[in-house]
Design an enzyme around this catalytic site. Structure first.
Site, short mmCIF file in Angstrom:
data_model
loop_
_atom_site.label_atom_id
_atom_site.label_comp_id
_atom_site.label_asym_id
_atom_site.label_seq_id
_atom_site.Cartn_x
_atom_site.Cartn_y
_atom_site.Cartn_z
N TYR A 150 0.86 -1.19 0.00
CA TYR A 150 0.00 0.00 0.00
C TYR A 150 0.89 1.23 0.00
O TYR A 150 1.89 1.29 0.71
CB TYR A 150 -0.89 0.00 1.25
CG TYR A 150 -1.72 1.26 1.42
CD1 TYR A 150 -2.79 1.51 0.56
CD2 TYR A 150 -1.44 2.18 2.43
CE1 TYR A 150 -3.56 2.67 0.72
CE2 TYR A 150 -2.21 3.32 2.58
CZ TYR A 150 -3.27 3.56 1.73
OH TYR A 150 -4.03 4.69 1.88
N ASP A 245 9.28 2.73 -0.28
CA ASP A 245 8.26 3.45 0.47
C ASP A 245 8.40 3.03 1.93
O ASP A 245 7.95 1.96 2.34
CB ASP A 245 6.86 3.12 -0.08
CG ASP A 245 5.77 3.84 0.70
OD1 ASP A 245 6.09 4.55 1.68
OD2 ASP A 245 4.58 3.69 0.33
N LYS A 273 4.42 9.03 8.78
CA LYS A 273 4.13 8.47 10.11
C LYS A 273 5.13 8.94 11.18
O LYS A 273 5.02 10.06 11.66
CB LYS A 273 4.02 6.94 10.01
CG LYS A 273 2.86 6.55 9.08
CD LYS A 273 2.40 5.13 9.17
CE LYS A 273 1.09 4.94 8.42
NZ LYS A 273 1.16 4.35 7.11
#
Ligand SMILES: *Cc1c(COP(=O)(O)O)cnc(C)c1O
Length: 437
Positions: A150, A245, A273
């Site tokens: 994702y 990523d 994050k």
């Protein structure tokens, strides 16, 4: 089996009913709606250390940790003070501030393969910008992603694999034009043959390959180091940029993320994050030759009104200062192993077909017997056992993200006693879902 009565939910129920008038599904991000586990979401009032409290005053040990950003737990004093003292000078200026330099220097000093970076406001934005940069730099248009990774809600990455080893994507969301989805090739994870075939056939058109080097958004699909190393070598050989990523793995599995852990240098890296200390920050970075393509130095346009926001920079810097302390990651990993190994021994001894997979301070309940799961297609799609466990644990004061595809996180704030509490409750949960004692 526990005979505890269900927790109070009246206030959350009422707030959720109101929220449904305001937001699609009553939420501002879909997984929060509890659709996969069923029931209504709890509205959280407060967090402190490893604990959160909902609006009905139920208390939980929190293993969601805001889906990863809170590696120090809630309201860590160093992060809190840094936010408050910065905020006293104003929230945002839209002009450069010292804090951006401070956070960038702290990161660039410790992550050798990136020379320059750019701050944005979310992981999605970091990935979107990195893809544009890869296309601008290489002059090529196609991109490759892996099934089961994702990368946020970027148009070109909301794609499903077709059937077959190397397939052109079909859009997985309404509103993503097929012509755009078709520019993305989708490969199975951990499959060298598919990767080679793809690069042999399409490398002239491929700008970049993007991967979560620690795929942790669709279960925890730990890859072989051999696969990741080959991926690096093949990208170099075929002149395709490799994007790691690391929005979830960066500053989580080690300070330098999976790149440091596996000793592999991507061409472009994305962060999110943890980098924002609980406030909205993302970033992408690369060698200076590549970053020279970003505006205003170069032709790839990318901008942001709140990018590098001083309060968010202050939160991120304070958090990363703690993360960079000696043995920080070893300690988080040891605590995680303490919990995971006890649960796995227990599950083994009772022949429960569940295993907890972990890396660093990330863990995942794998309801796949005791098979090693490395690709999206190998995940048992029946999440009913997780859903039962989730409900059981909410009533027992243990909070996990509301989906069996999501991982859990252990933070610096989790004490061994918190973990012991959770272990006992999870063991009871196994009895509740599998029977026995
Ligand atoms: C969370 C995540 C994103 C998206 O970040 P947002 O801040 O939610 O936009 C992208 N990639 C990975 C690997 C993530 O874990």
């Amino acid at each position: 089996m526990s005979t505890k009565s269900p927790i109070k939910r009246a206030v959350s129920e009422s707030l959720f009913a109101t929220a449904k008038n305001f937001f699609p599904g009553g939420v501002n991000s879909p997984v929060r709606a509890f659709k996969s586990v069923g029931g209504i979401p709890l509205f959280i009032k407060k967090g402190d250390g490893a604990r959160i409290w909902d609006e009905d005053d139920n208390e939980f040990i929190d293993f969601c940790c805001s889906w990863g950003p809170l590696i120090l737990g809630h309201n860590n004093p160093h992060v809190y003070n840094s936010i408050v003292s910065t905020l006293q000078n104003g929230a945002s200026f839209g002009a450069p501030t010292r804090k951006e330099n401070d956070l960038a220097k702290f990161i660039l000093d410790r992550i050798p393969f990136i020379d320059k970076m750019r701050f944005v406001s979310s992981g999605t934005e970091a990935v979107m910008s990195a893809i544009r940069l890869a296309r601008g730099y290489t002059g090529k248009t196609k991109i490759v992603k892996f099934d089961g990774c994702y990368h946020g809600h970027v148009d070109a990455l909301l794609v499903n694999a077709g059937s077959g080893l190397v397939t052109f994507g079909t859009s997985s969301s309404a509103g993503v034009p097929e012509v755009l989805a078709n520019e993305t090739l989708v490969l199975p994870l951990n499959d060298l043959e598919a990767l080679r075939t793809c690069l042999e056939n399409y490398h002239h058109d491929i700008a970049c390959i993007i991967i979560e080097p620690v795929p942790a958004n669709n279960g925890l699909l730990l890859q072989d180091g051999v696969f990741l190393n080959q991926l690096r070598e093949l990208c170099t050989e075929y002149k395709v940029l490799l994007i790691f990523d690391e929005v979830i793995s960066g500053f989580r599995v080690s300070f330098g993320g999976a790149a440091e852990l596996y000793g592999i240098q991507p061409d472009i890296v994305t962060y999110g994050k943890i980098i924002g200390g609980g406030l909205p920050v993302g970033a992408y970075g690369a060698k200076k030759e590549i970053m020279a393509f970003v505006s205003p130095d170069g032709p790839v346009y990318q901008a942001g009104t709140l990018s590098g926001n001083p309060v968010a920079m202050a939160a991120g810097l304070a958090q990363l200062e703690v993360c960079a302390q000696e043995d920080f990651y070893a300690k988080q990993e040891a605590k995680t192993k303490f919990m995971v190994s006890q649960l796995n021994e227990h599950a083994n001894a009772h022949n429960y077909p569940v295993e907890i997979v972990s890396i660093g301070s990330i863990f995942w309940f794998s309801f796949n017997g005791h098979k090693k799961i490395q690709a999206a297609s190998q995940i048992n799609p029946d999440m009913s056992k997780f859903n039962e466990l989730h409900h059981f644990l909410l009533n027992e004061g243990v909070y996990f993200g509301p989906s069996g595809y999501e991982v859990g996180f252990i933070s610096e704030a989790h004490q061994v006693s918190d973990l012991e509490f959770a272990i006992e409750k999870i063991k009871l949960g196994f009895v509740a879902i599998y029977g026995g004692n």
